[in-house]
Design an enzyme around this catalytic site. Structure first.
Site, short mmCIF file in Angstrom:
data_model
loop_
_atom_site.label_atom_id
_atom_site.label_comp_id
_atom_site.label_asym_id
_atom_site.label_seq_id
_atom_site.Cartn_x
_atom_site.Cartn_y
_atom_site.Cartn_z
CE1 TYR A 90 -14.96 4.30 -56.67
CE2 TYR A 90 -15.87 6.34 -57.54
CZ TYR A 90 -15.74 5.44 -56.51
OH TYR A 90 -16.42 5.66 -55.33
CB CYS A 91 -15.41 8.78 -62.97
SG CYS A 91 -14.52 9.54 -61.58
CB VAL A 92 -16.68 4.98 -66.77
CG1 VAL A 92 -17.63 4.24 -67.71
CG2 VAL A 92 -15.76 5.88 -67.58
#
Length: 398
Positions: A90-92
């Protein structure tokens, strides 16, 4: 602003709706909308616990969003690299897209795909290498900072923030900011559009220090000493650490805190192993009633990608409140982030010759046009292998 469907992305807890926010939650929401351009799910998920919400926002704002010596694209490179190392897809996706919106041409994609050799600009390559090397104690000790101390402190602040946020996101959000029903062929286009939407806010650096008033002053812990010399960053992290420590005392049994602290003291930053047998062994000394809290806390701290609905449900069977769930996972995430912070290098390693360590070269100041890369230290997993690693973890789970 809250984008349609954002509240529904958060699992396990019910976020506070903007219209219902009061007190500290309302103040954090107002700052986030102004400075980030939206109420992002990684912040919203904290809202059942006001103090951890303010703590997470203070770290994110003063490290990633506030104006300083390091440009936003470079900070986004650090965020992307740390997120890839922590198996947080998700953060990537979010920070790769944001960096693509600021620096077109694909450098962020190379960070996510572990293709350092494809990066043309060596400056950001050093940044990403340093950020990923910081994920394990041994590689961090060998990696010289990629920039002078003033810049390295800001990069370390971003790295520690995402060591914390990646864990919380892995517990409370899915693998992508896009809805699961979006076809694979459309995901790339939509993420590029997301990067363009985020670009105006990302180009507008926030004035440092506005988040400090959200939480009371506190001394800077020794394991966050990377922030010494950067008063605003030090103030944000000191306040955040104190607030999350207090949340831990409220919601994490003392024996669980002691166990997690002891396990982290010998942890080198790498994955503890496939499956969860390592956690089961560690939990054997706890009273049976505390093992669900201990399991969730250990997994969150050391292998957050292994936290699943049964682990959360086991904890909630005895401790049903949303606030306690957020406070326990926040404490465990911060404990791990502080462990990593303790070994991040922001000054060159000592050298008997009086210069830099052999094989290292001091990096120049970084500018807005820097490109990006990553080198994966032993034990870390590149972003493009996240799904296969999670499949392996599920297959080996107890």
């Amino acid at each position: 602003m809250t984008l349609p469907g954002v509240l529904g992305q958060v699992r396990h807890v019910v976020p506070v709706r903007p219209a219902a926010a009061q007190g500290l939650v309302a103040r954090v929401y107002a700052q986030a909308e102004q400075d980030f351009g939206m109420l992002a799910p990684p912040i919203l998920l904290h809202s059942p616990a006001p103090e951890p919400l303010a703590a997470s926002w203070a770290m994110l704002r003063e490290s990633l969003l506030a104006a300083g010596a390091v440009s936003r694209p470079v900070k986004e490179a650090v965020a992307t690299a740390v997120s890839a190392g922590n198996v947080c897809p998700y953060c990537v996706d979010v920070h790769r897209a944001t960096m693509d919106g600021l620096v077109p041409g694909g450098p962020a994609a190379e960070i996510a795909r572990d293709h350092a050799e494809a990066i043309a600009d060596p400056r950001i390559r050093r940044v990403a290498e340093w950020a990923l090397a910081g994920g394990t104690r041994e590689t961090a000790a060998r990696r010289e900072p990629p920039a002078p101390a003033e810049e390295a402190r800001e990069m370390a602040a971003v790295a520690v923030t995402f060591q914390y946020l990646n864990r919380m996101v892995n517990v409370f959000l899915g693998d992508s900011p896009l809805p699961p029903q979006v076809p694979d062929r459309a995901r790339g286009v939509l993420m590029r559009l997301f990067g363009l939407v985020m670009r105006p806010a990302a180009r507008r650096a926030a004035a440092p220090g506005a988040s400090l008033a959200l939480l009371p002053p506190a001394p800077l812990p020794a394991d966050l000493s990377f922030a010494e010399g950067a008063p605003v960053i030090a103030g944000a992290f000191a306040r955040a650490a104190a607030a999350i420590d207090e949340a831990g005392r409220r919601s994490v049994p003392e024996q669980v805190r002691e166990l997690v602290t002891a396990e982290l003291a010998t942890w080198n930053g790498g994955p503890p192993g496939l499956g969860r047998s390592w956690a089961t062994i560690a939990l054997s000394g706890l009273p049976p009633a505390q093992r669900p809290a201990g399991r969730l806390a250990l997994l969150t701290a050391m292998a957050s990608y292994q936290v699943d609905s049964p682990v959360v449900a086991e904890f909630r069977a005895g401790t049903p409140g949303d606030r306690a769930l957020v406070e326990l996972t926040s404490w465990a995430s911060m404990a791990a982030a502080r462990r990593v912070a303790g070994w991040l290098r922001t000054t060159p390693p000592p050298s008997t010759s009086g210069g830099t360590a052999p094989g290292h070269r001091a990096g120049p100041a970084l500018d807005d046009q820097a490109s990006s890369s990553q080198v994966r230290p032993a034990g870390l997993v590149p972003g493009h292998q996240v799904d296969s690693v999670r499949d392996q973890q599920a297959a080996g789970a107890d």
